[in-house]
Design a protein around this motif. Structure first.
Motif, PDB file in Angstrom:
ATOM      1  N   ILE A  34       0.837  -1.205   0.000  1.00  0.00           N
ATOM      2  CA  ILE A  34       0.000   0.000   0.000  1.00  0.00           C
ATOM      3  C   ILE A  34       0.867   1.248   0.000  1.00  0.00           C
ATOM      4  CG2 ILE A  34      -1.673   1.343   1.340  1.00  0.00           C
ATOM      5  CD1 ILE A  34      -2.815  -1.405   2.285  1.00  0.00           C
ATOM      6  N   PHE A  35       1.927   1.250   0.804  1.00  0.00           N
ATOM      7  CA  PHE A  35       2.816   2.415   0.835  1.00  0.00           C
ATOM      8  C   PHE A  35       3.453   2.646  -0.536  1.00  0.00           C
ATOM      9  CE2 PHE A  35       6.980   4.409   1.577  1.00  0.00           C
ATOM     10  CZ  PHE A  35       6.536   5.612   2.111  1.00  0.00           C
ATOM     11  N   ARG A  36       3.898   1.576  -1.161  1.00  0.00           N
ATOM     12  CA  ARG A  36       4.502   1.697  -2.488  1.00  0.00           C
ATOM     13  C   ARG A  36       3.480   2.242  -3.495  1.00  0.00           C
ATOM     14  NH1 ARG A  36       6.970  -3.120  -2.812  1.00  0.00           N
ATOM     15  NH2 ARG A  36       8.931  -2.239  -2.155  1.00  0.00           N
ATOM     16  N   TYR A  37       2.262   1.758  -3.427  1.00  0.00           N
ATOM     17  CA  TYR A  37       1.185   2.234  -4.305  1.00  0.00           C
ATOM     18  C   TYR A  37       0.952   3.728  -4.084  1.00  0.00           C
ATOM     19  CZ  TYR A  37      -3.628   2.636  -6.122  1.00  0.00           C
ATOM     20  OH  TYR A  37      -4.774   3.018  -6.785  1.00  0.00           O
ATOM     21  N   MET A  74       3.784   6.996   7.934  1.00  0.00           N
ATOM     22  CA  MET A  74       4.177   6.588   6.582  1.00  0.00           C
ATOM     23  C   MET A  74       3.243   7.220   5.547  1.00  0.00           C
ATOM     24  SD  MET A  74       6.788   4.616   7.083  1.00  0.00           S
ATOM     25  CE  MET A  74       6.962   3.731   5.561  1.00  0.00           C
ATOM     26  N   LEU A  75       1.980   7.359   5.911  1.00  0.00           N
ATOM     27  CA  LEU A  75       1.008   8.046   5.069  1.00  0.00           C
ATOM     28  C   LEU A  75       0.582   9.321   5.782  1.00  0.00           C
ATOM     29  CD1 LEU A  75      -1.425   5.256   3.801  1.00  0.00           C
ATOM     30  CD2 LEU A  75       0.479   6.308   2.579  1.00  0.00           C
ATOM     31  N   VAL A  76       0.336  10.338   4.987  1.00  0.00           N
ATOM     32  CA  VAL A  76      -0.081  11.631   5.515  1.00  0.00           C
ATOM     33  C   VAL A  76      -1.486  11.920   5.002  1.00  0.00           C
ATOM     34  CG1 VAL A  76       0.431  14.100   5.561  1.00  0.00           C
ATOM     35  CG2 VAL A  76       2.310  12.428   5.513  1.00  0.00           C
ATOM     36  N   GLU A  77      -2.364  12.258   5.915  1.00  0.00           N
ATOM     37  CA  GLU A  77      -3.735  12.618   5.551  1.00  0.00           C
ATOM     38  C   GLU A  77      -3.719  14.004   4.919  1.00  0.00           C
ATOM     39  OE1 GLU A  77      -7.362  13.752   8.291  1.00  0.00           O
ATOM     40  OE2 GLU A  77      -6.940  11.603   8.399  1.00  0.00           O
ATOM     41  N   THR A  78      -4.360  14.144   3.781  1.00  0.00           N
ATOM     42  CA  THR A  78      -4.452  15.451   3.126  1.00  0.00           C
ATOM     43  C   THR A  78      -5.790  16.092   3.453  1.00  0.00           C
ATOM     44  OG1 THR A  78      -5.497  14.712   1.071  1.00  0.00           O
ATOM     45  CG2 THR A  78      -3.079  14.502   1.208  1.00  0.00           C
ATOM     46  N   ILE A  79      -5.958  17.313   3.008  1.00  0.00           N
ATOM     47  CA  ILE A  79      -7.259  17.977   3.177  1.00  0.00           C
ATOM     48  C   ILE A  79      -8.223  17.579   2.064  1.00  0.00           C
ATOM     49  CG2 ILE A  79      -6.265  19.934   4.419  1.00  0.00           C
ATOM     50  CD1 ILE A  79      -6.552  21.546   1.771  1.00  0.00           C
ATOM     51  N   ASP A  98       9.241  12.040   3.436  1.00  0.00           N
ATOM     52  CA  ASP A  98      10.418  11.745   4.261  1.00  0.00           C
ATOM     53  C   ASP A  98      10.661  10.250   4.433  1.00  0.00           C
ATOM     54  OD1 ASP A  98      10.816  14.475   4.617  1.00  0.00           O
ATOM     55  OD2 ASP A  98       9.661  14.522   6.487  1.00  0.00           O
ATOM     56  N   LYS A  99       9.702   9.429   4.058  1.00  0.00           N
ATOM     57  CA  LYS A  99       9.804   7.978   4.239  1.00  0.00           C
ATOM     58  C   LYS A  99      10.013   7.219   2.926  1.00  0.00           C
ATOM     59  CE  LYS A  99       8.612   8.408   8.613  1.00  0.00           C
ATOM     60  NZ  LYS A  99       9.342   7.972   9.763  1.00  0.00           N
ATOM     61  N   LEU A 100      10.073   7.930   1.812  1.00  0.00           N
ATOM     62  CA  LEU A 100      10.172   7.267   0.507  1.00  0.00           C
ATOM     63  C   LEU A 100      11.424   6.413   0.359  1.00  0.00           C
ATOM     64  CD1 LEU A 100       8.816  10.043  -1.880  1.00  0.00           C
ATOM     65  CD2 LEU A 100       7.617   8.008  -1.031  1.00  0.00           C
ATOM     66  N   SER A 101      12.480   6.768   1.058  1.00  0.00           N
ATOM     67  CA  SER A 101      13.718   5.991   0.940  1.00  0.00           C
ATOM     68  C   SER A 101      13.547   4.551   1.454  1.00  0.00           C
ATOM     69  CB  SER A 101      14.854   6.682   1.696  1.00  0.00           C
ATOM     70  OG  SER A 101      14.538   6.771   3.074  1.00  0.00           O
ATOM     71  N   LYS A 104      13.314   1.517  -1.090  1.00  0.00           N
ATOM     72  CA  LYS A 104      14.520   0.902  -1.639  1.00  0.00           C
ATOM     73  C   LYS A 104      15.024  -0.265  -0.784  1.00  0.00           C
ATOM     74  CE  LYS A 104      15.929   5.201  -3.774  1.00  0.00           C
ATOM     75  NZ  LYS A 104      16.794   6.341  -3.690  1.00  0.00           N
ATOM     76  N   ILE A 105      14.790  -0.199   0.527  1.00  0.00           N
ATOM     77  CA  ILE A 105      15.310  -1.263   1.389  1.00  0.00           C
ATOM     78  C   ILE A 105      14.310  -2.393   1.592  1.00  0.00           C
ATOM     79  CG2 ILE A 105      16.950   0.233   2.544  1.00  0.00           C
ATOM     80  CD1 ILE A 105      15.038   0.354   4.930  1.00  0.00           C
ATOM     81  N   TRP A 106      13.036  -2.145   1.255  1.00  0.00           N
ATOM     82  CA  TRP A 106      12.025  -3.203   1.357  1.00  0.00           C
ATOM     83  C   TRP A 106      12.142  -4.122   0.160  1.00  0.00           C
ATOM     84  CZ3 TRP A 106       7.398   0.412   2.712  1.00  0.00           C
ATOM     85  CH2 TRP A 106       7.427   0.692   4.079  1.00  0.00           C
TER      86      TRP A 106
END
Length: 107
Positions: A34-37, A74-79, A98-101, A104-106
Motif C-alpha cells: 500500500i505504501f509503495r502504491y 508513513m502516510l499523511v492525511e491530506t485535506i 520523508d519515508k520514501l527511501s 529501496k530497502i524493502w
C-alpha cells in the motif's frame, strides 16, 4: 503491533479474531504494498476505496493497514477527498515524502 482498529470495533470478537488470525508477515507485506502504491501515485494520493479496487481485495483488508501506516507516519492525511464507488466522500492520503527511501530497502 496492536490492533489499531480496536477503538472502532470495541472488542468485537470477530474483529479481534480477524486481526490475530492474520499473520504479522502478511499485514506487514500489505502495508509495504500500500505504501509503495501511494508513493507511485505521488501528490494524487490514494483512498482506501481506490486501493481496495486496485488490489482487487476487501475494504477490511485495506483500511486497517492504511490506519497503521498513518499512525506510523508513513502516510499523511491530506485535506482532499474523493468520491468512492458507493458515492461517499473519502479522505486522500499521500506517502510521506520523508519515508520514501524505505521503498529501496524493502524487498
Amino acid at each position: 503491533m496492536s490492533d489499531i482498529c480496536s477503538n472502532n470495533h470495541g472488542g468485537n470478537p470477530f474483529s479481534v479474531d480477524a486481526f490475530y488470525s492474520t499473520p504479522k508477515e502478511k499485514r506487514e507485506a500489505m502495508r509495504r504494498i500500500i505504501f509503495r502504491y501511494a508513493a507511485e501515485r505521488g501528490d494524487h494520493g490514494i483512498t482506501a476505496d481506490e486501493a481496495t479496487a486496485y488490489f482487487n481485495t476487501f475494504h477490511n483488508s485495506i483500511a486497517p493497514r492504511i490506519s497503521e501506516l498513518k499512525r506510523d507516519d508513513m502516510l499523511v492525511e491530506t485535506i482532499n477527498s474523493r468520491i468512492t464507488r458507493t458515492g461517499r466522500s473519502a479522505r486522500v492520503y499521500i506517502a510521506n515524502p520523508d519515508k520514501l527511501s524505505l521503498i529501496k530497502i524493502w524487498k
